[in-house]
Scaffold this active site. Structure first.
Site, mmCIF file in Angstrom:
data_model
loop_
_atom_site.group_PDB
_atom_site.id
_atom_site.type_symbol
_atom_site.label_atom_id
_atom_site.label_comp_id
_atom_site.label_asym_id
_atom_site.label_seq_id
_atom_site.Cartn_x
_atom_site.Cartn_y
_atom_site.Cartn_z
ATOM 1 N N LYS A 128 -17.560 -29.717 43.508
ATOM 2 C CA LYS A 128 -17.508 -30.529 42.289
ATOM 3 C C LYS A 128 -18.196 -29.754 41.182
ATOM 4 C CE LYS A 128 -16.229 -34.647 40.791
ATOM 5 N NZ LYS A 128 -15.108 -35.511 41.199
ATOM 6 N N ASP A 168 -11.898 -35.096 36.177
ATOM 7 C CA ASP A 168 -12.733 -36.238 36.568
ATOM 8 C C ASP A 168 -13.075 -36.926 35.244
ATOM 9 O OD1 ASP A 168 -14.319 -37.405 39.026
ATOM 10 O OD2 ASP A 168 -15.798 -37.346 37.442
HETATM 11 P P1 NDP Z 1 -11.918 -41.259 32.720
HETATM 12 O O1 NDP Z 1 -12.811 -40.416 31.892
HETATM 13 O O2 NDP Z 1 -10.456 -41.189 32.531
HETATM 14 O O3 NDP Z 1 -12.338 -42.790 32.561
HETATM 15 C C1 NDP Z 1 -13.612 -43.242 32.870
HETATM 16 C C2 NDP Z 1 -13.714 -44.716 32.528
HETATM 17 O O4 NDP Z 1 -14.954 -45.206 33.023
HETATM 18 C C3 NDP Z 1 -13.711 -44.975 31.043
HETATM 19 O O5 NDP Z 1 -13.158 -46.237 30.780
HETATM 20 C C4 NDP Z 1 -15.213 -44.954 30.711
HETATM 21 O O6 NDP Z 1 -15.562 -45.690 29.547
HETATM 22 C C5 NDP Z 1 -15.797 -45.602 31.934
HETATM 23 N N1 NDP Z 1 -17.160 -45.096 32.135
HETATM 24 C C6 NDP Z 1 -17.537 -43.801 32.319
HETATM 25 N N2 NDP Z 1 -18.869 -43.712 32.431
HETATM 26 C C7 NDP Z 1 -19.335 -44.958 32.328
HETATM 27 C C8 NDP Z 1 -20.628 -45.513 32.375
HETATM 28 N N3 NDP Z 1 -21.732 -44.752 32.545
HETATM 29 N N4 NDP Z 1 -20.730 -46.863 32.251
HETATM 30 C C9 NDP Z 1 -19.627 -47.629 32.084
HETATM 31 N N5 NDP Z 1 -18.387 -47.153 32.022
HETATM 32 C C10 NDP Z 1 -18.245 -45.838 32.151
HETATM 33 O O7 NDP Z 1 -12.323 -40.935 34.243
HETATM 34 P P2 NDP Z 1 -11.501 -41.209 35.579
HETATM 35 O O8 NDP Z 1 -10.705 -42.438 35.442
HETATM 36 O O9 NDP Z 1 -10.848 -39.941 35.965
HETATM 37 O O10 NDP Z 1 -12.691 -41.426 36.637
HETATM 38 C C11 NDP Z 1 -13.254 -42.715 36.895
HETATM 39 C C12 NDP Z 1 -13.973 -42.691 38.242
HETATM 40 O O11 NDP Z 1 -13.051 -42.342 39.268
HETATM 41 C C13 NDP Z 1 -15.109 -41.665 38.375
HETATM 42 O O12 NDP Z 1 -16.108 -42.189 39.229
HETATM 43 C C14 NDP Z 1 -14.428 -40.492 39.038
HETATM 44 O O13 NDP Z 1 -15.361 -39.663 39.725
HETATM 45 C C15 NDP Z 1 -13.522 -41.228 40.005
HETATM 46 N N6 NDP Z 1 -12.381 -40.459 40.512
HETATM 47 C C16 NDP Z 1 -11.469 -39.893 39.661
HETATM 48 C C17 NDP Z 1 -10.394 -39.209 40.165
HETATM 49 C C18 NDP Z 1 -9.315 -38.677 39.289
HETATM 50 O O14 NDP Z 1 -8.294 -38.235 39.838
HETATM 51 N N7 NDP Z 1 -9.431 -38.717 37.976
HETATM 52 C C19 NDP Z 1 -10.240 -38.978 41.628
HETATM 53 C C20 NDP Z 1 -11.210 -39.692 42.436
HETATM 54 C C21 NDP Z 1 -12.241 -40.367 41.868
HETATM 55 P P3 NDP Z 1 -15.968 -44.896 28.209
HETATM 56 O O15 NDP Z 1 -14.694 -44.353 27.674
HETATM 57 O O16 NDP Z 1 -16.586 -45.925 27.349
HETATM 58 O O17 NDP Z 1 -16.942 -43.820 28.616
#
Ligand code: NDP
Length: 450
Positions: A128, A168
Site C-alpha cells: 500500500k 484508493d
Molecule cells: P474516494 O476518495 O473515491 O471516496 C472516499 C469517500 O469517503 C468520500 O465520500 C469521502 O468524503 C469519504 N471520506 C474519506 N475520508 C473520510 C473521513 N476521514 N471521514 C469521513 N468521510 C471520509 O475513495 P474510495 O471510494 O476509493 O475509498 C473508500 C474506502 O474504500 C477506503 O477505505 C478505501 O481504502 C476502500 N477501498 C477502496 C478500493 C477501491 O477500489 N477504490 C478497494 C478496496 C477498498 P470527502 O470527499 O468529504 O473526503
C-alpha cells in the site's frame, strides 16, 4: 485478550517497535487474535518464524515529494510505499492521497491487503502507498505536478512484476493517468505498472465499478446463505466516492432501496431512494459536496456532522454498507444501527468498524461481512487488469463482471468454511483472516527463512 502467550508477546513487540501507529496496532491485533486457534493447531508457524515475519514489512519506502503550486510556491509532501509481503505474488495495493496519511495508516492498509489479496485466489502480494497530499481544492495543474513528482521517486521501486499500485481514497482515474504518463516517460516502457488505468491505455472494463459491485455480490451471497437477499431492503451507504457510488448502483439493481449517502461533512437522506445520477454529477463531474444533493431534491434531508459525529448511522436501515474510511463506525454508532433493526453490515471501506463495534454486531447476531473479504472485488479486478495487460488483450464488461461475481461468491464460501472448520461458524471476520493467512503462510513456509 490473547490466550496464546507467544502471540501476546508478538503483539506487544509490534506496539513497541511501531510507536504512535494505533491503526496498525488495531489491524495486527484483530488478525493475530483470530489466528490463535490456527497457531495452536500448527505450532511450526511459530518455530519456523512465519508469525514474526508476517508483522514486519519486507520494505518501507518513504520520500520527499516537492511540487510547485499555482502561485509559484514550493510545497513539500511526504510519499510512502509499504511493500509488506510478496509471498504469493508482486506487491499489490492502492495509493491513498489524504491529509491524514502517515506511515501507520499505510502499514495498516498494507497489512490488511496481504490477507485480502490471498482471499481473491489470485497471485498478488500485499502492499500500500500514498501521501499526505490533499487533492481537494487543488487545480488540475497542481494535481498533475504533484502526481509527476510523486511518481518520479516511486518509479524506482515499482514494476509490472514487482509492485503494481492502484487507486484508493483521493486517487481516481485522473491521478492514475498522470502517474502512468510520468512512469512511461521516465522508463520508456508501456507496461501494466498501475491498475485502474483509463480504458484507452490498458485499463479494464468494470474496474471502476468493481469494489462497490463486489461488495454487493459478497453481501448477496451472505444473505442468500441465510435464505434472504437485497430485494426489498433499505440500505444506507456511507461515503460518496468510488466504492460508495457503485455499491449504491448494484444494491439498487439487486432490488434494494438506498436511502442515505454521505461525505466527510455530513449525510443526505432521501426516503424516495437516492438519485445516483445526481450524486455522480456532484461527485464525479463537479467534485462538489454531498449537501448539494438538495439542489436536485429539495425534499431530501441533509444532516451535518459536527464534532466527529457520524449521523448517517442513526438512519434506520436493514443493511449498512460503510464505504468511506477507517473507524467510521464506533460502538455508539453500532448500537444505534442495532437499535434501529439493522440485519447485516458489510464493509466496503477498509477497517471502517472499530473492534468495539464489531463485538457489538457479533453479540447482537448481525451478519457481518469484514472488509478483507467484502471489498476484495477491487483488487481482484485489478489483478484481472494485470492479466489482460500481460496478454495484451481485453475482456468485455460482462466477462470481467462475471469473473468478479464468481470470485466474490468463492470468497464468501471460503470464508464461511474456514470459520466453521475452526469452530467459529458465522464469524466471517475470523474466517477471512484464517483463509487468507493459510495461503500466505504455506508459501512463506516453503521459502524458508527469507
Ligand atoms: P474516494 O476518495 O473515491 O471516496 C472516499 C469517500 O469517503 C468520500 O465520500 C469521502 O468524503 C469519504 N471520506 C474519506 N475520508 C473520510 C473521513 N476521514 N471521514 C469521513 N468521510 C471520509 O475513495 P474510495 O471510494 O476509493 O475509498 C473508500 C474506502 O474504500 C477506503 O477505505 C478505501 O481504502 C476502500 N477501498 C477502496 C478500493 C477501491 O477500489 N477504490 C478497494 C478496496 C477498498 P470527502 O470527499 O468529504 O473526503
Amino acid at each position: 485478550m490473547f490466550k496464546n502467550e507467544y502471540l501476546a508477546d508478538l503483539y506487544n513487540q509490534v506496539v513497541k517497535r511501531n510507536p504512535g501507529e494505533p491503526e496498525f496496532h488495531q489491524a495486527v491485533r484483530e488478525v493475530l487474535e483470530s489466528l490463535e486457534p490456527v497457531v495452536e493447531a500448527r505450532p511450526e508457524l511459530i518455530t519456523k518464524g512465519v508469525m514474526a515475519e508476517l508483522v514486519e514489512p519486507e520494505r518501507i519506502i518513504k520520500f520527499r515529494v516537492p511540487w510547485v503550486d499555482d502561485q509559484g510556491n514550493v510545497q513539500v509532501n511526504r510519499g510512502f510505499r509499504v511493500q509488506f509481503n510478496s509471498a504469493i505474488g508482486p506487491y499489490k495495493g492502492g495509493l491513498r492521497f489524504h491529509p491524514t496519511v502517515y506511515e501507520g495508516i499505510i502499514k495498516f492498509l498494507g497489512f490488511e491487503q496481504i490477507f485480502k489479496n490471498a482471499l481473491t485466489g489470485l497471485p498478488i502480494g500485499g502492499g500500500k502507498g500514498g501521501s499526505d497530499f490533499d487533492p481537494k481544492g487543488k487545480s488540475d495543474g497542481e494535481v498533475m505536478r504533484f502526481c509527476q513528482s510523486f511518481m518520479t521517486e516511486l518509479s524506482k521501486y515499482i514494476g509490472a512484476d514487482t509492485d503494481v499500485p492502484a487507486g484508493d481514497i483521493g486517487v481516481g482515474a485522473r491521478e492514475i493517468g498522470y502517474m502512468f504518463g510520468q512512469y512511461k516517460r521516465l522508463r520508456d516502457e508501456f507496461t501494466g505498472v498501475l491498475t485502474g488505468k483509463g480504458l484507452t491505455y490498458g485499463g479494464s472494463l468494470a474496474r471502476k465499478e468493481a469494489t462497490g459491485f463486489g461488495l454487493c455480490y459478497f453481501t448477496e451471497a451472505m444473505l442468500n446463505d441465510h435464505s434472504d437477499s437485497f430485494k426489498g431492503k433499505t440500505v444506507v451507504v456511507s461515503g460518496s466516492g468510488n466504492v460508495a457510488i457503485y455499491a449504491c448502483q448494484k444494491a439498487t439493481t439487486l432490488g434494494a432501496k438506498v436511502i442515505a449517502m454521505s461525505d466527510s461533512n455530513g449525510c443526505v437522506v432521501d426516503e424516495n431512494g437516492i438519485d445516483l445520477d445526481a450524486v455522480k454529477t456532484i461527485k464525479e463531474v463537479k467534485r462538489g459536496r454531498i449537501s448539494e444533493y438538495l439542489e436536485y431534491h429539495p425534499e431530501a434531508k441533509y444532516m451535518e456532522d459536527k464534532d466527529g459525529s457520524k449521523n448517517i448511522w442513526t438512519v434506520p436501515c436493514d443493511i449498512a454498507l460503510p464505504c468511506a474510511t477507517q473507524n467510521e463506525i464506533n460502538e455508539a454508532s453500532a448500537k444505534a444501527l442495532i437499535a434501529n433493526g439493522v440485519m447485516a453490515v458489510c464493509e466496503g471501506a477498509n477497517m471502517p468498524s472499530t473492534p468495539e463495534a464489531i463485538a457489538a454486531f457479533q453479540e447482537a447476531g448481525i451478519l457481518f461481512g469484514p472488509a478483507k473479504a467484502a471489498n476484495a472485488g477491487g483488487v481482484a479486478t485489478s489483478a484481472l487488469e494485470m492479466s489482460q495487460n500481460s496478454m495484451r488483450y481485453s475482456w468485455t464488461f460482462d466477462e470481467v463482471d462475471a469473473k468478479l461475481k464468481g470470485i466474490m461468491e468463492n470468497i464468501y464460501a471460503n470464508v464461511a468454511k474456514a470459520a466453521a472448520s475452526y469452530g467459529m461458524e458465522g464469524n466471517y471476520a475470523a474466517g477471512a483472516n484464517i483463509a487468507g493467512f493459510l495461503k500466505v503462510a504455506d508459501s512463506m513456509m516453503a521459502f524458508g527463512v527469507v
